[in-house]
Motif scaffolding. Structure first.
Motif, PDB file in Angstrom:
ATOM      1  N   LYS A  10      47.403 -11.503  36.556  1.00  0.00           N
ATOM      2  CA  LYS A  10      47.198 -10.835  37.831  1.00  0.00           C
ATOM      3  C   LYS A  10      48.282 -11.322  38.785  1.00  0.00           C
ATOM      4  N   GLU A  64      33.317 -11.460  41.362  1.00  0.00           N
ATOM      5  CA  GLU A  64      33.619 -10.035  41.276  1.00  0.00           C
ATOM      6  C   GLU A  64      34.982  -9.771  40.651  1.00  0.00           C
ATOM      7  N   ASP A  65      35.962 -10.616  40.942  1.00  0.00           N
ATOM      8  CA  ASP A  65      37.300 -10.360  40.396  1.00  0.00           C
ATOM      9  C   ASP A  65      37.310 -10.514  38.875  1.00  0.00           C
ATOM     10  N   THR A  73      35.584  -7.327  37.378  1.00  0.00           N
ATOM     11  CA  THR A  73      36.513  -6.193  37.352  1.00  0.00           C
ATOM     12  C   THR A  73      37.515  -6.339  36.218  1.00  0.00           C
TER      13      THR A  73
END
Length: 373
Positions: free
Chosen positions: A197, A254-255, A258
């Motif tokens: 990322k 949450e990251d 996802t």
């Protein structure tokens, strides 16, 4: 048949089934407590290591080492970490089926504390497995040995647990027909497999798919349910899905959710034929030699030979053999003729086929097994 990947539901009796093939957001303990008891076939857990890093770690060129500094790896002390460990392990123990098993992985920072908690809670350790990394991170300060391995503990939910799955022959096949040992030489997760990322590691402790492939293949069957309470980047789910297993992931960030969802969308389930593994000999139906005679695959009076025709024996109507004045089973007579303490008669004895060739009688046993199924 391959499993269909669907939502959880109630069975015909009204009992709840777990919400398979989903990521559950939230605290792992609370989420596990809400799932049906004895509903999971295998758990793979990669809990926080509690590395207790205080100073920044630099390479010889003064560049910073991208280690584990995330908030999820921080605890007030050993007492807090031990309490957390016992809590999530207790919740996991409730979820395992009586035949289920748990894998937990850790480093020297935490695995001994986890092992103590496992035994205190009544889990029964089957193996500790050393994951030896082919490409470990070097020891930059030169003050200790290079840390080149992590430890996995594999266990049942209790000492009296029976019938847990271990695909011994599949593991042997995976290892070129040698028994699979408890030291696994597998590279770190690197290259295109490592999720990124903004050019950096998306998850600090992403495990290689090869590691999960071996653990899941060893301890489950197609259609089984595999739970990962620390789902992270979704490696457990990705491998489970590819191998035709159901999966449940629990993750609070949450990251990571996802990231895992995007990853899982691209995973394809292998074909049913491709997912077949070498069956365990223990799982195959027992075929007595007498049944081969009864079915007429061999007849009373037929001659059997060893592979080099040094020994011969005659088949009798009751499935016994006679040779050299000795009567008994295919195993007993074979051992006697060789002067050996034991003999596998199925592979020792051979029968004549057209052309004068010899074939092992084990082929007849396999034919019988196929007819039974």
């Amino acid at each position: 048949m391959l499993p269909r990947f669907t939502d959880g539901a109630r069975t015909g009796s009204g009992a709840m089934t777990p919400p398979i093939d989903k990521i559950l957001e939230g605290d792992c303990v609370e989420r596990m407590k809400a799932l049906p008891a004895e509903s999971v076939d295998m758990i793979f857990a990669d809990p926080p290591y509690f590395l207790q890093l205080e100073d920044e770690l630099l390479r010889p060129n003064n560049s910073r080492v991208d280690g584990v500094s995330d908030a999820w790896d921080q605890f007030e002390g050993f007492a807090a970490y031990d309490a957390f460990t016992r809590e999530w392990l207790g919740a996991a123990q409730r979820l395992l089926k009586p035949t289920g098993t748990l894998w937990v992985i850790g480093s020297y920072h935490n695995i001994f504390r986890v092992g103590t908690a496992l035994q205190d809670l009544g889990f029964w350790i089957l193996n500790d497995v050393i994951w030896r990394k082919t490409n470990p991170m070097p020891n930059f300060r030169g003050r200790r040995f290079t840390n080149a391995h992590e430890t996995l503990i594999w266990c049942t939910k209790g000492r009296d647990a029976k019938g847990y799955r271990f695909n011994y022959d599949a593991m042997k096949s995976l290892n070129d027909d040698l028994q699979m040992r408890s030291d696994w030489l597998i590279p770190l997760c690197t290259g295109t497999e490592r999720l990124k990322k903004d050019g950096k590691k998306a998850h600090a402790t992403q495990k290689p798919e090869a590691l999960l492939h071996r653990a899941i293949l060893a301890a489950t069957d197609t259609g089984d349910v595999v739970l990962d309470p620390f789902f992270g980047s979704g490696t457990t789910g990705a491998v489970a899905k590819r191998l035709g297993r159901h999966w449940i992931g629990i993750e609070r960030q949450e990251d990571y959710i996802t990231l895992a969802q995007e990853r899982l969308r691209t995973v394809q389930v292998a074909s049913e034929e491709a997912l077949e593994v070498t069956p365990s000999k223990r799982s195959q139906p027992r075929i007595p030699f007498g049944l081969v005679v009864e079915r007429g695959l061999l007849s009373p009076g037929d001659q059997l030979y060893d592979a080099r025709r040094r020994y011969a024996a005659k088949v009798r109507a009751d499935g016994s053999l006679v040779a050299d004045g000795v009567t008994g089973s295919i195993h007993k007579v074979g051992a006697h003729l060789q002067g050996a303490p034991a003999c596998n008669g199925w592979t020792f004895w051979h029968f004549d086929v057209e052309g004068g060739d010899l074939k092992p009688i084990a082929l007849l046993r396999e034919r019988m097994r196929q007819e039974i199924h």
